[in-house]
Design an enzyme around this catalytic site. Structure first.
Site, PDB file in Angstrom:
ATOM      1  N   CYS A 110      -5.735 -14.224  17.540  1.00  0.00           N
ATOM      2  CA  CYS A 110      -4.519 -14.865  18.053  1.00  0.00           C
ATOM      3  C   CYS A 110      -4.724 -15.581  19.396  1.00  0.00           C
ATOM      4  O   CYS A 110      -4.280 -16.719  19.587  1.00  0.00           O
ATOM      5  CB  CYS A 110      -3.399 -13.841  18.159  1.00  0.00           C
ATOM      6  SG  CYS A 110      -3.927 -12.245  18.790  1.00  0.00           S
ATOM      7  N   HIS A 115       1.504 -15.235  23.281  1.00  0.00           N
ATOM      8  CA  HIS A 115       0.377 -14.988  24.180  1.00  0.00           C
ATOM      9  C   HIS A 115       0.280 -16.169  25.147  1.00  0.00           C
ATOM     10  O   HIS A 115       0.613 -17.311  24.795  1.00  0.00           O
ATOM     11  CB  HIS A 115      -0.940 -14.902  23.401  1.00  0.00           C
ATOM     12  CG  HIS A 115      -1.088 -13.655  22.578  1.00  0.00           C
ATOM     13  ND1 HIS A 115      -0.165 -12.629  22.575  1.00  0.00           N
ATOM     14  CD2 HIS A 115      -2.091 -13.252  21.739  1.00  0.00           C
ATOM     15  CE1 HIS A 115      -0.580 -11.669  21.772  1.00  0.00           C
ATOM     16  NE2 HIS A 115      -1.745 -12.018  21.246  1.00  0.00           N
ATOM     17  N   ARG A 121      -3.190  -6.959  28.008  1.00  0.00           N
ATOM     18  CA  ARG A 121      -1.915  -6.737  27.295  1.00  0.00           C
ATOM     19  C   ARG A 121      -0.802  -6.615  28.329  1.00  0.00           C
ATOM     20  O   ARG A 121      -0.933  -5.893  29.323  1.00  0.00           O
ATOM     21  CB  ARG A 121      -2.011  -5.432  26.482  1.00  0.00           C
ATOM     22  CG  ARG A 121      -0.817  -5.153  25.603  1.00  0.00           C
ATOM     23  CD  ARG A 121      -0.785  -5.972  24.341  1.00  0.00           C
ATOM     24  NE  ARG A 121      -1.835  -5.620  23.405  1.00  0.00           N
ATOM     25  CZ  ARG A 121      -2.250  -6.429  22.422  1.00  0.00           C
ATOM     26  NH1 ARG A 121      -1.695  -7.621  22.259  1.00  0.00           N
ATOM     27  NH2 ARG A 121      -3.209  -6.063  21.606  1.00  0.00           N
ATOM     28  N   GLN A 126      -1.275 -11.051  26.879  1.00  0.00           N
ATOM     29  CA  GLN A 126      -1.029 -10.927  25.440  1.00  0.00           C
ATOM     30  C   GLN A 126       0.135  -9.980  25.152  1.00  0.00           C
ATOM     31  O   GLN A 126       0.203  -8.870  25.677  1.00  0.00           O
ATOM     32  CB  GLN A 126      -2.317 -10.449  24.744  1.00  0.00           C
ATOM     33  CG  GLN A 126      -3.445 -11.447  24.921  1.00  0.00           C
ATOM     34  CD  GLN A 126      -4.736 -11.078  24.214  1.00  0.00           C
ATOM     35  OE1 GLN A 126      -5.808 -11.281  24.770  1.00  0.00           O
ATOM     36  NE2 GLN A 126      -4.675 -10.564  22.992  1.00  0.00           N
ATOM     37  N   THR A 167       0.838  -1.210   0.000  1.00  0.00           N
ATOM     38  CA  THR A 167       0.000   0.000   0.000  1.00  0.00           C
ATOM     39  C   THR A 167       0.868   1.253   0.000  1.00  0.00           C
ATOM     40  O   THR A 167       0.373   2.344  -0.226  1.00  0.00           O
ATOM     41  CB  THR A 167      -0.906   0.051   1.256  1.00  0.00           C
ATOM     42  OG1 THR A 167      -0.084   0.073   2.419  1.00  0.00           O
ATOM     43  CG2 THR A 167      -1.854  -1.139   1.319  1.00  0.00           C
ATOM     44  N   GLN A 188       1.975 -16.197  19.171  1.00  0.00           N
ATOM     45  CA  GLN A 188       0.760 -15.728  18.477  1.00  0.00           C
ATOM     46  C   GLN A 188       1.070 -15.271  17.056  1.00  0.00           C
ATOM     47  O   GLN A 188       0.154 -15.103  16.262  1.00  0.00           O
ATOM     48  CB  GLN A 188       0.057 -14.644  19.301  1.00  0.00           C
ATOM     49  CG  GLN A 188       0.337 -13.219  18.903  1.00  0.00           C
ATOM     50  CD  GLN A 188       1.749 -12.752  19.216  1.00  0.00           C
ATOM     51  OE1 GLN A 188       2.489 -13.403  19.939  1.00  0.00           O
ATOM     52  NE2 GLN A 188       2.144 -11.617  18.659  1.00  0.00           N
TER      53      GLN A 188
HETATM   54  P1  NAP Z   1       1.444  -4.523  11.190  1.00  0.00           P
HETATM   55  O1  NAP Z   1       2.709  -5.054  11.760  1.00  0.00           O
HETATM   56  O2  NAP Z   1       0.978  -3.192  11.673  1.00  0.00           O
HETATM   57  O3  NAP Z   1       1.591  -4.510   9.587  1.00  0.00           O
HETATM   58  C1  NAP Z   1       0.528  -4.156   8.707  1.00  0.00           C
HETATM   59  C2  NAP Z   1       1.033  -3.234   7.583  1.00  0.00           C
HETATM   60  O4  NAP Z   1       1.462  -1.980   8.128  1.00  0.00           O
HETATM   61  C3  NAP Z   1       2.280  -3.713   6.852  1.00  0.00           C
HETATM   62  O5  NAP Z   1       1.958  -4.690   5.887  1.00  0.00           O
HETATM   63  C4  NAP Z   1       2.796  -2.429   6.197  1.00  0.00           C
HETATM   64  O6  NAP Z   1       2.083  -2.203   4.953  1.00  0.00           O
HETATM   65  C5  NAP Z   1       2.347  -1.349   7.183  1.00  0.00           C
HETATM   66  N1  NAP Z   1       3.451  -0.726   7.941  1.00  0.00           N
HETATM   67  C6  NAP Z   1       3.528   0.588   8.202  1.00  0.00           C
HETATM   68  N2  NAP Z   1       4.593   0.860   8.953  1.00  0.00           N
HETATM   69  C7  NAP Z   1       5.244  -0.294   9.180  1.00  0.00           C
HETATM   70  C8  NAP Z   1       6.428  -0.634   9.883  1.00  0.00           C
HETATM   71  N3  NAP Z   1       7.145   0.287  10.555  1.00  0.00           N
HETATM   72  N4  NAP Z   1       6.828  -1.921   9.897  1.00  0.00           N
HETATM   73  C9  NAP Z   1       6.092  -2.862   9.252  1.00  0.00           C
HETATM   74  N5  NAP Z   1       4.964  -2.585   8.567  1.00  0.00           N
HETATM   75  C10 NAP Z   1       4.522  -1.299   8.531  1.00  0.00           C
HETATM   76  O7  NAP Z   1       0.225  -5.518  11.482  1.00  0.00           O
HETATM   77  P2  NAP Z   1       0.252  -7.071  11.915  1.00  0.00           P
HETATM   78  O8  NAP Z   1       0.446  -7.201  13.382  1.00  0.00           O
HETATM   79  O9  NAP Z   1       1.175  -7.804  11.008  1.00  0.00           O
HETATM   80  O10 NAP Z   1      -1.276  -7.481  11.657  1.00  0.00           O
HETATM   81  C11 NAP Z   1      -1.782  -7.681  10.346  1.00  0.00           C
HETATM   82  C12 NAP Z   1      -3.179  -8.268  10.455  1.00  0.00           C
HETATM   83  O11 NAP Z   1      -3.113  -9.523  11.135  1.00  0.00           O
HETATM   84  C13 NAP Z   1      -4.172  -7.423  11.273  1.00  0.00           C
HETATM   85  O12 NAP Z   1      -5.454  -7.528  10.708  1.00  0.00           O
HETATM   86  C14 NAP Z   1      -4.150  -8.077  12.639  1.00  0.00           C
HETATM   87  O13 NAP Z   1      -5.356  -7.860  13.351  1.00  0.00           O
HETATM   88  C15 NAP Z   1      -4.010  -9.529  12.242  1.00  0.00           C
HETATM   89  N6  NAP Z   1      -3.421 -10.370  13.278  1.00  0.00           N
HETATM   90  C16 NAP Z   1      -2.299  -9.972  13.914  1.00  0.00           C
HETATM   91  C17 NAP Z   1      -1.742 -10.788  14.876  1.00  0.00           C
HETATM   92  C18 NAP Z   1      -0.480 -10.405  15.608  1.00  0.00           C
HETATM   93  O14 NAP Z   1      -0.068 -11.159  16.512  1.00  0.00           O
HETATM   94  N7  NAP Z   1       0.176  -9.296  15.284  1.00  0.00           N
HETATM   95  C19 NAP Z   1      -2.345 -12.022  15.180  1.00  0.00           C
HETATM   96  C20 NAP Z   1      -3.497 -12.419  14.478  1.00  0.00           C
HETATM   97  C21 NAP Z   1      -4.015 -11.575  13.528  1.00  0.00           C
HETATM   98  P3  NAP Z   1       2.781  -1.597   3.643  1.00  0.00           P
HETATM   99  O15 NAP Z   1       4.028  -2.377   3.386  1.00  0.00           O
HETATM  100  O16 NAP Z   1       1.743  -1.804   2.584  1.00  0.00           O
HETATM  101  O17 NAP Z   1       3.052  -0.188   3.983  1.00  0.00           O
END
Ligand code: NAP
Length: 408
Positions: free
Chosen positions: A143, A291, A284, A170, A38, A371
């Site tokens: 998670c 978790h 948290r 968590q 994105t 998680q």
């Molecule tokens: P995240 O780390 O915030 O990453 C999501 C997107 O944020 C990345 O693909 C990237 O998109 C963007 N981004 C912006 N700044 C960033 C940075 N400094 N480092 C890395 N990425 C950055 O989210 P996530 O924890 O992976 O979660 C993704 C989905 O999975 C969510 O819907 C969440 O609810 C779900 N989920 C998460 C977990 C968990 O343990 N974290 C567990 C189950 C489900 P661009 O490359 O397009 O900019």
């Protein structure tokens, strides 16, 4: 079969772990992969990614994750970008007639009737049945729910669970990459204050000064600054514990707490009128990864702790029972020890003394799992071989060879 795989969200916490696991399992060799972004569309794939892909087939530049036409060319989309993205893009793709498989980590589609929650060590039969029904949306569970279901799977499989009460612990990475950055900044802010305390302060004096810092407005300002706007749900987590996760659904419950019962029963294929009650407080804590849940399970039968342990152990190959002794528990049953592991740790297994006497139907236990693995990336990754197998016997399931032409 040359399947086209699109990956959206590979840079985030879940996406990075997903890509690592796909490399480890050589999944990329089965596909022609495209990576979507994105924020960086048009840029070359980073070297870290191309090294991981090795001999696999892949598009060398990042595609635009909002370009429906480019997404529509994919047979399978693995999405770990987040709920806002899913809400925006998936309905548009479906409306345009895209027939590919959407495999997603976000909560957006979990409770839709057209989706299936994927946790194959527990519900492979349900996944396969839904594939035969023509379902195309396979979503990873919440998670905490995933760790609970993987841990208690043996008891669920034998229909032994009357209800579950739990408290969760968590980790911060459960809230994404920016939340980890916030935790590190907040920890540093408190450590800076600690290192400026007068020499010779007693432990109590240090605790009082730091508690004052944590409570006063200065800490709140630093905390707010440390938190990136999109990570605000984390809150002041440095040296703290936050007993509220996700949004307020208005009746004293957090949305995270509601997910556990709804999603567990959906994973297990249990209808609403027969749902197993599962209730807890989601908290948290300032750990980095993994978790944990402290659970009280009310069983349908009298079973000894040993019998329960044997049933839990036999559920699937990833259960790691930790002996219920002080030494072993402190050495092994911790988030630090399970971080990066596919093992689900279960320890503190003992019968409850509620009511002043042992009751064989109440079981206490403590579950830990990474998680980012079983709670997010691994069930999504494991959908890939399941889809390949399904498509090898039901190739008509993919009727989207001309999708891109229809999607503008
Ligand atoms: P995240 O780390 O915030 O990453 C999501 C997107 O944020 C990345 O693909 C990237 O998109 C963007 N981004 C912006 N700044 C960033 C940075 N400094 N480092 C890395 N990425 C950055 O989210 P996530 O924890 O992976 O979660 C993704 C989905 O999975 C969510 O819907 C969440 O609810 C779900 N989920 C998460 C977990 C968990 O343990 N974290 C567990 C189950 C489900 P661009 O490359 O397009 O900019």
């Amino acid at each position: 079969m040359n399947l086209r795989l699109g990956i959206v969200g590979w840079r985030g916490m879940v996406g990075s772990v997903l890509v690592q696991r796909m490399q480890a399992e050589k999944d990329f060799l089965q596909f022609s992969s495209s990576f979507f972004s994105t924020s960086q569309a048009g840029e070359a794939l980073p070297e870290s990614l191309t090294k991981m892909l090795g001999a696999a087939s892949f598009a060398p530049t990042l595609k635009d994750a909002c370009n429906l036409s480019a997404l529509g060319e994919m047979d399978i989309i693995l999405c770990t970008q987040g709920g806002i993205y899913t809400s925006e893009i998936q309905p548009k793709l479906r409306k345009a007639g895209w027939q590919g498989f959407w495999v997603d980590a976000a909560s957006t589609l979990r409770l839709e009737s057209f989706s299936t929650l994927t946790m194959d060590p527990v519900n492979l039969a349900l996944i396969e049945a839904d594939l035969l029904l023509g379902k195309k949306d396979f979503i990873g569970a919440n998670c905490t729910t995933a760790i609970l279901v993987m841990g208690l799977s043996g008891l669920f499989k034998k229909s032994l669970v009357h209800w579950v009460s739990f408290a969760s612990y968590q980790s911060v990475s459960g809230s994404g990459a920016k939340a980890i950055e916030s935790l590190l900044q907040q920890t540093k802010a408190v450590s800076d204050v600690a290192s400026a305390l007068p020499a010779g302060y007693s432990a109590l004096q240090s605790t009082q000064s730091l508690s004052h810092f944590l409570q006063n407005k200065e800490q709140k300002r630093i905390s707010d600054e440390a938190l990136h706007p999109s990570a605000l749900s984390v809150g002041p987590i440095g040296f703290n514990v936050l007993p509220w996760i996700d949004s307020d659904i208005g009746n004293g419950w957090s949305r995270e707490e509601l997910k556990t019962q709804q999603e567990t029963n959906k994973i297990l294929g249990i209808k609403k009128d027969k749902a197993i009650p599962i209730e807890g407080t989601c908290v948290r804590v300032p750990t980095l990864r993994c978790h944990a849940l402290s659970c009280l399970v009310y069983l349908k039968e009298n079973l000894s702790a040993g019998q329960c342990q044997a049933i839990l152990q036999a559920a699937h190959p990833w259960i790691n029972i930790v002996e219920n002794t002080k030494e072993t528990t402190l050495a092994e049953l911790t988030p630090a020890m399970f971080s990066g592991s596919l093992q689900i740790g279960i320890g503190r297994i003992r019968k409850s003394r509620l009511g002043g006497k042992l009751d064989e139907k109440y079981l206490n236990l403590f579950i830990i799992g990474d998680q980012l693995l079983w709670g997010a990336a691994e069930p999504l990754r494991r959908m890939l071989p399941i889809l390949i197998k399904h498509l090898s016997t039901s190739p008509a399931a993919l009727t989207n060879k001309n999708n891109a032409k229809n999607i503008a």
